[in-house]
Design an enzyme around this catalytic site. Structure first.
Site, PDB file in Angstrom:
ATOM      1  N   CYS A 249      96.385  70.140  76.150  1.00  0.00           N
ATOM      2  CA  CYS A 249      97.366  68.902  75.514  1.00  0.00           C
ATOM      3  C   CYS A 249      97.803  69.155  74.326  1.00  0.00           C
ATOM      4  O   CYS A 249      97.343  69.919  73.678  1.00  0.00           O
ATOM      5  CB  CYS A 249      96.427  67.620  75.915  1.00  0.00           C
TER       6      CYS A 249
ATOM      7  N   HIS B  35     103.117  98.514  84.832  1.00  0.00           N
ATOM      8  CA  HIS B  35     103.930  98.083  85.835  1.00  0.00           C
ATOM      9  C   HIS B  35     104.949  97.395  85.461  1.00  0.00           C
ATOM     10  O   HIS B  35     105.263  96.982  84.217  1.00  0.00           O
ATOM     11  CB  HIS B  35     103.142  96.736  86.776  1.00  0.00           C
TER      12      HIS B  35
END
Length: 670
Positions: free
Chosen positions: A184, A65
């Site tokens: 994190c 795409h």
């Protein structure tokens, strides 16, 4: 607008042996239908997108795409291959190939098509029907979500104004589906605490919620079929999420990792709302409408509304998070080498030239030289992954090059920070340029690395490198000369920062400052690392001690958390105090900061040193002045526990017996 896919855009006998040939065959159908104006330029755009990341999905599906200036309207072409074509899916070749084309700038159309198609492809009934269907018209109708016409009927027949049905599936009795990613900077505590909080909230809300933790131990990707079937995505992160493109087209809730810990149910509710907005927008595709407000931007861009400061912190923490394992490995190896062979082991000859299996000195030299090799990557890795956080994979090459130059010119940690930011900015600028179609296919692998590396090299060698190196030397000399009051004051400041938000942004700034000093280790920078780790251990240890000595001041859940906090604190996981801070922030956080300040000051005053960026009490044998270091931690722990007990003891006046309580006698909060 005409239909998204028609019978002439379907090839149920696609003959192609490569993904390029398959894309060309389907694109030729688009061109013949007048939906692609320049075949070669469009195929170059498809190839450029394919070069960024494979478009194969599990289950034998390929979805090449792109957005292209050479597409006149959103279009989908479908081909079925008997032999299978490799689109890079983990489970092998694809036999169902969907080529998706959208006009340049038509992001909503492009992502709506991708999202709706991906969700339907998760339905095995749909894919098996496509594999069995021989009539192009009926196959086109199946893809549009319509009841297939009788074999041989005109797929384009219908009432005027018929529009493609791209409304996302999944509105039946099946539970609402969410995929989430948590990450994190250190990937040790917040990552997994956020995942647990989201999963628990998902169970309570009756939501099918799958979490991918991108922590220090790497990550296991969520099954692509699960991603395709998801109704929404939650990204809870303080560093860049890896492989974001997997979630393109989904409604996204993009927040910091602590938001998932503190308010997971609210994030789930927000995800439902965004999915509803996205579904409403897709259903109304044919009608004039305002821009969709759901967050469905391409995943390589920052979340809308993020300020520059937020994005800058995310970029820097991305670099630090990838650097920390190198610091840990190198620092611990060097510390072990000193423990085994003494501080003169650094003068040992290369173990490649001399290594005696039975000599402890040779093993110490081996560990020292291996640790030094790991340390040699610190600055390039820091710079490379800062640039990666800004510009994705194209930023890696100029980032690493800039980081290596920073090492060459002695610009150190600060040079790596600047090199990474420069590399990311240069690549982002190049990506915004209008590129001739003939060059688009080679942009990711040739043009961007070549041009960006040359520009970053010039800037680092000629323009900014010298001043940064001078500043780095001045800072290193300052740290090396710290003593007395100045050292103690720095320890107080670092202790306060480490305990202010328990693993949040301020904590990470202090931690990054300490870890950065390990890239060019001096006596001063090693003292800073020791003070930072010692102070970071105090909040959970202090709360664990408080729950032990005055258990009645805490609820049952807090007392249970206190038992775990002993281990978390000893392991240098400041987040172990978060449950206490969340329940009573005005008493817990000041107490933790006071204890952290005491510990940081004492650690600096005692001259404790540390080469390892993590490990807590488990690396005490590798710490300089280890006994006094433990004393500093114990002192801060006692201060924190004493303060929190004192503040909680004054919180409430004990009520009188129930029979005699009057409004004036009710408990009074402090």
């Amino acid at each position: 607008m005409s239909q998204l896919i028609t019978a002439d855009l379907v090839d149920v006998d696609l003959f192609a042996d490569t993904k390029e040939a398959a894309a060309r065959s389907l694109a030729e159908r688009m061109a013949a239908a007048g939906r692609v104006t320049d075949l070669e330029a469009f195929l170059a755009d498809v190839a450029a997108r394919e070069a960024q990341m494979p478009t194969g999905l599990d289950g034998g599906i390929g979805i090449p795409h792109c957005r292209s200036a050479h597409v006149t309207e959103p279009t989908l072409a479908f081909g079925r291959s008997a032999e299978g074509i490799d689109f890079g899916a983990p489970d092998g070749p694809a036999d169902l190939i969907f080529l998706i084309a959208a006009p340049a700038g038509a992001d909503d159309d492009h992502l709506t098509i991708l999202s709706a198609l991906a969700r339907r492809l998760a339905d095995s009934t749909f894919t098996e029907a496509l594999r069995a269907e021989r009539d192009p018209a009926r196959a086109a109708a199946l893809i549009r979500g319509e009841t297939p016409p009788e074999a041989g009927a005109d797929a384009d027949a219908g009432e005027p104004g018929d529009q493609p049905d791209t409304t996302p599936a999944g509105s039946g009795p099946a539970p609402f589906r969410i995929v989430a990613v948590t990450s994190c900077p250190t990937g040790i505590a917040h990552t997994y605490m956020a995942a647990e909080a989201l999963q628990r909230a998902g169970e309570e809300e009756g939501v099918d919620l799958r979490v991918e933790t991108q922590g220090s131990a790497g990550f296991r990707r969520i099954d692509p079929a699960v991603v395709a079937a998801a109704d929404a995505v939650i990204l809870a992160h303080d560093v860049e999420v890896r492989e974001k493109a997997r979630f393109a087209g989904k409604p996204v809730v993009d927040v910091g990792v602590k938001a998932a810990i503190n308010r997971p149910a609210a994030l789930i509710a927000e995800a439902r709302e965004k999915a509803a907005q996205a579904g409403a927008g897709a259903a109304a595709e044919a009608a004039p409408k305002a821009p969709d407000t759901a967050e469905r931007a391409p995943m390589d861009e920052g979340a809308e509304g993020d300020g520059f400061g937020t994005r800058l912190r995310t970029w820097l923490m991305t670099g630090v998070s990838y650097m920390v394992p190198f610091v840990a490995a190198g620092g611990l190896l060097i510390a072990l080498a000193f423990a085994l062979g003494g501080y003169k082991i650094g003068d040992a000859p290369s173990v490649a030239e001399h290594f005696a299996w039975g000599e402890a000195a040779s093993w110490a030299a081996l560990m020292f030289q291996t640790g030094q090799a790991a340390f040699g990557f610190l600055v390039p890795v820091l710079a490379g992954f800062i640039a990666y956080g800004m510009a994705d994979r194209p930023g890696l090459v100029p980032g690493f090059v800039g980081g290596a130059i920073a090492v060459t010119i002695d610009a150190g940690f600060l040079g790596g920070l600047v090199a990474g930011l420069l590399a990311g900015a240069v690549v982002a600028a190049i990506q915004r340029l209008t590129i001739p179609p003939v060059l688009r296919g080679i942009m990711p692998v040739v043009v961007i690395p070549l041009v960006s590396s040359a520009v970053v090299g010039f800037l680092m060698f000629v323009v900014v490198g010298g001043p940064i190196a001078s500043f780095q030397k001045a800072m290193t000399d300052w740290l090396g000369g710290l003593s007395g009051t100045n050292a103690v004051l720095l320890g107080v400041l670092l202790g306060l920062m480490m305990c202010f938000d328990l693993g949040g942004p301020v904590n990470k700034v202090a931690y990054a400052f300490a870890v950065g000093g390990l890239a060019t280790p001096t006596d001063g920078s090693l003292k800073v690392m020791a003070a930072v780790m010692a102070a970071g251990m105090v909040p959970p240890l202090g709360m664990a001690l408080a729950t032990t000595v005055r258990a009645r001041l805490f609820g049952k859940a807090e007392r249970e958390n206190g038992k775990a906090a002993w281990v978390l604190g000893a392991s240098f996981i400041s987040e172990g105090a978060i449950p206490f801070a969340a329940a009573d922030p005005l008493r817990v956080i000041p107490s933790a900061m006071a204890g952290g300040a005491v510990t940081g000051a004492l650690s600096m005053a005692f001259g404790a040193t540390l080469r390892a960026p993590h490990g807590g009490l488990f690396v005490v044998p590798l710490i300089g002045n280890a006994l006094l270091y433990v004393v500093a931690i114990a002192a801060g722990t006692v201060v924190t526990a004493a303060l929190v007990v004192l503040l909680k003891s004054r919180r409430t006046v004990e009520p009188a017996p129930a029979a005699s309580v009057t409004p004036a006698d009710e408990p009074v909060s402090a």
